[in-house]
Design an enzyme around this catalytic site. Structure first.
Site, PDB file in Angstrom:
ATOM      1  N   ASN A   1      40.034  28.392  51.049  1.00  0.00           N
ATOM      2  CA  ASN A   1      39.862  27.539  49.878  1.00  0.00           C
ATOM      3  C   ASN A   1      41.120  27.444  49.030  1.00  0.00           C
ATOM      4  O   ASN A   1      41.183  26.633  48.107  1.00  0.00           O
ATOM      5  CB  ASN A   1      38.700  28.048  49.018  1.00  0.00           C
ATOM      6  CG  ASN A   1      39.020  29.354  48.313  1.00  0.00           C
ATOM      7  OD1 ASN A   1      39.789  30.171  48.835  1.00  0.00           O
ATOM      8  ND2 ASN A   1      38.431  29.571  47.153  1.00  0.00           N
TER       9      ASN A   1
ATOM     10  N   ILE B   1      50.194  32.518  47.053  1.00  0.00           N
ATOM     11  CA  ILE B   1      51.513  32.079  46.593  1.00  0.00           C
ATOM     12  C   ILE B   1      52.413  31.790  47.788  1.00  0.00           C
ATOM     13  O   ILE B   1      53.167  30.815  47.800  1.00  0.00           O
ATOM     14  CB  ILE B   1      52.155  33.142  45.684  1.00  0.00           C
ATOM     15  CG1 ILE B   1      51.365  33.281  44.387  1.00  0.00           C
ATOM     16  CG2 ILE B   1      53.602  32.799  45.370  1.00  0.00           C
ATOM     17  CD1 ILE B   1      51.900  34.353  43.458  1.00  0.00           C
ATOM     18  N   GLY B   2      52.339  32.642  48.811  1.00  0.00           N
ATOM     19  CA  GLY B   2      53.227  32.514  49.961  1.00  0.00           C
ATOM     20  C   GLY B   2      53.119  31.189  50.674  1.00  0.00           C
ATOM     21  O   GLY B   2      54.128  30.602  51.080  1.00  0.00           O
TER      22      GLY B   2
ATOM     23  N   CYS C   1      61.179  49.428  36.172  1.00  0.00           N
ATOM     24  CA  CYS C   1      61.795  49.893  34.935  1.00  0.00           C
ATOM     25  C   CYS C   1      60.760  50.301  33.894  1.00  0.00           C
ATOM     26  O   CYS C   1      61.062  51.055  32.975  1.00  0.00           O
ATOM     27  CB  CYS C   1      62.707  48.808  34.359  1.00  0.00           C
ATOM     28  SG  CYS C   1      64.403  48.876  35.012  1.00  0.00           S
TER      29      CYS C   1
ATOM     30  N   CYS D   1      32.251  64.234  38.897  1.00  0.00           N
ATOM     31  CA  CYS D   1      30.988  64.671  38.298  1.00  0.00           C
ATOM     32  C   CYS D   1      30.285  63.525  37.571  1.00  0.00           C
ATOM     33  O   CYS D   1      29.056  63.458  37.532  1.00  0.00           O
ATOM     34  CB  CYS D   1      31.217  65.853  37.368  1.00  0.00           C
ATOM     35  SG  CYS D   1      32.414  65.536  36.053  1.00  0.00           S
TER      36      CYS D   1
ATOM     37  N   ALA E   1      53.746  47.811  47.961  1.00  0.00           N
ATOM     38  CA  ALA E   1      54.706  46.974  48.682  1.00  0.00           C
ATOM     39  C   ALA E   1      55.737  46.376  47.722  1.00  0.00           C
ATOM     40  O   ALA E   1      56.911  46.246  48.062  1.00  0.00           O
ATOM     41  CB  ALA E   1      53.972  45.861  49.424  1.00  0.00           C
TER      42      ALA E   1
ATOM     43  N   ASN F   1      50.049  43.766  45.994  1.00  0.00           N
ATOM     44  CA  ASN F   1      49.806  45.168  45.676  1.00  0.00           C
ATOM     45  C   ASN F   1      51.083  45.857  45.234  1.00  0.00           C
ATOM     46  O   ASN F   1      52.195  45.444  45.581  1.00  0.00           O
ATOM     47  CB  ASN F   1      49.175  45.896  46.868  1.00  0.00           C
ATOM     48  CG  ASN F   1      50.144  46.102  48.002  1.00  0.00           C
ATOM     49  OD1 ASN F   1      50.844  47.112  48.075  1.00  0.00           O
ATOM     50  ND2 ASN F   1      50.229  45.123  48.906  1.00  0.00           N
TER      51      ASN F   1
ATOM     52  N   GLY G   1      50.242  34.647  51.622  1.00  0.00           N
ATOM     53  CA  GLY G   1      48.908  34.406  51.098  1.00  0.00           C
ATOM     54  C   GLY G   1      48.874  33.191  50.191  1.00  0.00           C
ATOM     55  O   GLY G   1      49.454  32.151  50.491  1.00  0.00           O
TER      56      GLY G   1
END
Length: 613
Positions: free
Chosen positions: A75, A45-46, A178, A190, A138, A135, A43
Site C-alpha cells: 500500500n 522511503i527507499g 551525538c 514482576c 543499523a 531501526n 522500504g
C-alpha cells in the site's frame, strides 16, 4: 509572434537526460552522472528515493536491504506488486527503478548492511550514502562507517505525518549518535507477571505467553506468577490457600500445556483462574496493588458485555472492543489453530499480520485486563501497541525522499554549507510552513563516536558482572559494536586482551575468560579499557565504575559522554519545530511502521569474520 500568426515552438529536447541537464545545469548534472552512491534500505522511503535518484540521472547506484516483500508493504512501497511478495526488496526495487531510467547502473545486495562484506573499503568507494532505514542499530552502524570512511551521510526518517532529513559530515555537523536516542520501553518482569496496571502490561504478557506456548521453548521467561517479586518480603511464599500448588514441583506453562494437549478450556482455567488464585495467596502484593478477580472458563463464556454500537455506525469491526464471551471464543479458536501448527512441526513467531496470532494476543490481553480491572483494548489498538506501529503515510515518505535528493544536489555541487536539517510537520508552524529547515548543528565534543577523545563510563557491579556480559550485553547490545576488541593494562603493566576479533582466539576467550567476573580479572573502580571495533573502525576509552546499587533491568548503566546530554535531547516525533536560526538535536523518527529493531540488523552474538588487516 504577431496576432493571427502561427506560434513559434521551442525545440523539443531529445531525451530525459537533456531535460535534467537543462534544469540542474551541465556541471551539476555531469557530477551526478559520474557519481557512485549507496542507498541503505528499500522500504517506504527507499522506494521513493530510488525512483527519484533514477529520474535525476545518478549514474551508479548501489542499494542494500535484507528484507523480502510482504503483502502489507504494497500500500505504500509502490515499486512492488502482488507478484513480488516474498521476493528480495533490493532486487525487485532495482528492476522497477531501471524501467524509469535504463541508462543508469543499479547494483542490488540482498544482505544486511552490518555484514562483514560491507567493510571500510566498501564504503570508501562511494561519494555519498543515503539512509532509508527503520531501526537504530543499523542507523548507528552506517553512521560509524561513514565517519570512518569520511564520506557524507544523508539521514532520514518518518513517523506518520512527521519526517526529517539531515546531512551528517565528519567534523562539520553532528553525527547520528551525538545525542542519545530514546530506547524501547521495557517493563519489570514482576509487573508483567504479577501486578499489571496498564493495558500495555497485559499486551506484553500476552505476547510473552504466545512465545511460551507456540514459539521456541524458553523456560527462563515463563509468564506464570513470580514468587521472587521484590514486593514480597522474605518468606512470604504463597499462603495456605494453595498448599498443593506450593508443594508441587514448579512446572513451566509450556510443559503444562503439552501435558494437557493444549486443551483450550483447561488452558484458560490455568491462566485466568488457578494462576490468579496463586497470585491472591501472595498477600503482600496487594497492600499497594489492586488484586485480581479470577474468572473461570464457564463464567467468562456467559459474560456478554459488548459495547452498544449504534446502527449505521462507521466503527470498523477491529475497532470494537470484544465482549468477554467473544474473547473466550477467540481464545479457543486461536489456541486450536496455533496448536495445529505445532503438531505439524511449525515453530511460531508472533506476527501482527497473522490472524490467529493476533487474535490470541488480543483475547488473552483483554481477559487479563478484565481480571485486573484494566480497560480492555480493541483488536486495532492491541495490534498497534503490540507491534509498536506508527501508521505509515505514503505521502510523507514521498516528501522526505524528495528532500533527500535536494540535499544530495547540494553535496554533489560542493555546497555543504548550504545543507540543512529539514523537519516536516503535520501542521504549519514557523512562518506558516510545513517544512522547516534549520542550520546543521556542530559535532558534540563529548560524542564517543565522532569526538577526538571519545570516552564512555560504564557503571556495573564488578563482583557479579562477567566478561561475557561486558562483551555481549554492554558492547554489542547497548553500544552497538559488531566485532569488538577489548584490552586493558593490569596494575603490573601487563596488557591483557579480553575480547578478540580472531575467531579462534575468541572461542578460547569465551570458554576461559567470559565466565569470570570482572573483579576476578583484576578490575577495580576506575579501570580503563581500550575498545576498538574491527568492522566499524572506531575506538573509545571505557571507564568502568563499581556500584552495588544498579536499578536498571540490564544490571548496568552506560553514562558519561553522550548519556550526560539527555536533558537536551529532542523528543520523539515532536512537532515543536524551532525557528530556522536555532540549532536543535536530531529527532529520532523511524521510517515505515515506527520504532522497532530487526534481529537481522543487530549483532548476532558472534563475530562474522576473522580480524581484517
Amino acid at each position: 509572434s504577431e496576432p493571427g500568426s502561427t506560434p513559434s515552438r521551442q525545440p523539443v529536447m531529445a531525451d530525459r537526460s537533456e531535460c535534467t541537464s537543462a534544469v540542474l545545469g551541465q556541471e551539476l548534472y555531469a557530477s551526478i552522472r559520474s557519481s557512485k552512491i549507496l542507498v541503505v534500505g528499500a522500504g517506504g522511503i527507499g522506494c521513493e528515493l530510488l525512483k527519484n535518484l533514477a529520474l535525476s540521472g545518478f549514474g551508479d547506484i548501489h542499494i542494500v536491504d535484507l528484507d523480502t516483500i510482504d503483502v502489507t508493504n504494497l500500500n505504500r512501497q509502490f515499486l512492488f506488486r502482488k507478484e513480488h511478495v516474498n521476493k528480495s526488496k533490493a532486487e525487485t526495487a532495482k528492476a522497477a527503478a531501471l524501467k524509469f531510467n535504463p541508462n543508469i547502473s543499479i547494483t542490488a545486495y540482498h544482505s544486511s548492511i552490518m555484514g562483514p562484506e560491507f567493510d571500510l573499503q566498501f564504503f570508501e568507494k562511494f561519494q555519498l550514502v543515503m539512509n532509508a532505514l527503520d531501526n537504530l542499530a543499523a542507523r548507528n552502524h552506517v553512521n560509524r562507517m561513514c565517519q570512518a570512511a569520511n564520506i557524507p551521510l544523508i539521514e532520514s526518517g518518518t513517523a506518520g505525518y512527521l519526517g526529517q532529513v539531515t546531512v551528517i559530515k565528519k567534523g562539520v555537523s553532528e553525527c547520528y549518535e551525538c545525542h542519545p536516542k530514546p530506547q524501547p520501553k521495557t517493563y519489570p518482569v514482576c509487573t508483567i507477571r504479577n501486578t499489571p496496571s496498564l493495558p500495555i502490561h497485559c499486551i506484553v504478557w500476552a505476547k510473552h505467553l504466545f512465545s511460551q506456548l507456540f514459539g521456541e521453548a524458553d523456560d527462563e521467561n515463563d509468564v506464570a506468577p513470580d514468587s521472587n517479586d521484590p514486593n514480597l518480603k522474605e518468606g512470604d511464599a504463597p499462603a495456605a490457600a494453595a498448599p498443593a500448588a506450593a508443594a508441587a514441583p514448579r512446572k513451566t506453562t509450556r510443559a503444562w500445556a503439552e501435558e494437557t494437549g493444549y486443551e483450550p478450556r483447561a488452558l484458560f482455567n490455568k491462566l485466568f483462574l488457578d494462576d490468579m488464585n496463586t497470585l491472591l495467596s501472595m498477600d503482600k502484593l496487594w497492600t499497594k496493588h489492586k488484586p485480581p478477580v479470577p474468572i473461570s472458563h464457564d463464567s467468562a463464556s456467559a459474560l456478554h458485555d459488548a459495547p452498544a454500537i449504534a446502527p449505521g455506525s462507521s466503527v470498523l469491526p477491529d475497532q470494537v472492543v470484544w465482549s468477554i464471551s467473544e474473547c473466550v471464543q477467540r481464545f479457543t479458536a486461536s489456541v486450536t489453530a496455533l496448536h495445529a501448527r505445532l503438531q505439524q512441526g511449525q515453530v511460531c513467531s508472533w506476527d501482527k499480520d497473522d490472524d490467529p496470532a493476533m487474535d490470541f494476543v488480543c483475547a488473552a490481553s483483554c481477559l487479563r485486563s478484565q481480571i485486573f480491572g484494566i480497560p480492555r483494548k480493541s483488536r486495532f489498538d492491541t495490534k498497534s501497541m503490540a507491534g509498536n506501529i506508527i501508521p505509515a503515510i505514503a505521502t510523507t515518505n514521498a516528501v522526505i525522499a524528495g528532500l533527500i535528493v535536494m540535499e544530495a544536489f547540494k553535496l554533489m555541487s560542493g555546497r555543504i554549507a548550504s545543507c540543512k536539517t529539514v523537519y516536516l510537520s503535520r501542521h504549519a508552524l514557523a512562518r506558516n510552513r510545513l517544512l522547516n529547515p534549520i542550520t546543521l548543528a556542530p559535532p558534540n565534543p563529548k560524542c564517543y563516536v565522532c569526538s577526538s577523545n571519545p570516552e564512555v563510563t560504564l557503571t556495573i557491579n564488578l563482583a557479579t558482572a562477567t566478561v561475557g556480559q561486558l562483551a555481549d550485553d554492554v558492547l554489542k547490545k547497548a553500544l552497538g559494536l559488531v566485532v569488538p576488541i577489548v584490552s586493558y593494562k593490569r596494575a603490573a603493566g601487563e596488557l591483557v586482551e579480553l575480547v578478540s576479533a580472531d575467531e579462534e582466539d575468541l572461542e578460547l576467550q569465551r570458554a576461559k575468560l567470559f565466565p569470570r567476573t570482572l573483579h576476578d580479572m583484576g578490575f577495580v573502580d576506575g579501570t580503563k579499557l581500550r575498545v576498538f571495533d574491527d568492522l566499524q573502525r572506531f575506538n573509545f576509552e571505557l571507564v568502568v565504575r563499581h556500584s552495588e546499587n544498579i536499578e536498571e533491568p540490564s544490571g548496568f548503566r552506560v553514562g558519561g559522554a553522550v548519556a550526560e546530554k539527555e536533558e537536551t535531547t529532542a523528543p520523539v516525533a515532536t512537532e515543536q519545530v524551532k525557528p530556522a536560526a536555532a540549532a536543535e538535536p536530531m529527532v529520532v523518527l523511524d521510517e515505515d511502521d515506527g520504532p522497532r529493531t530487526h534481529e537481522r540488523d543487530g549483532p548476532d552474538g558472534e563475530p562474522a569474520a576473522k580480524r581484517r588487516k
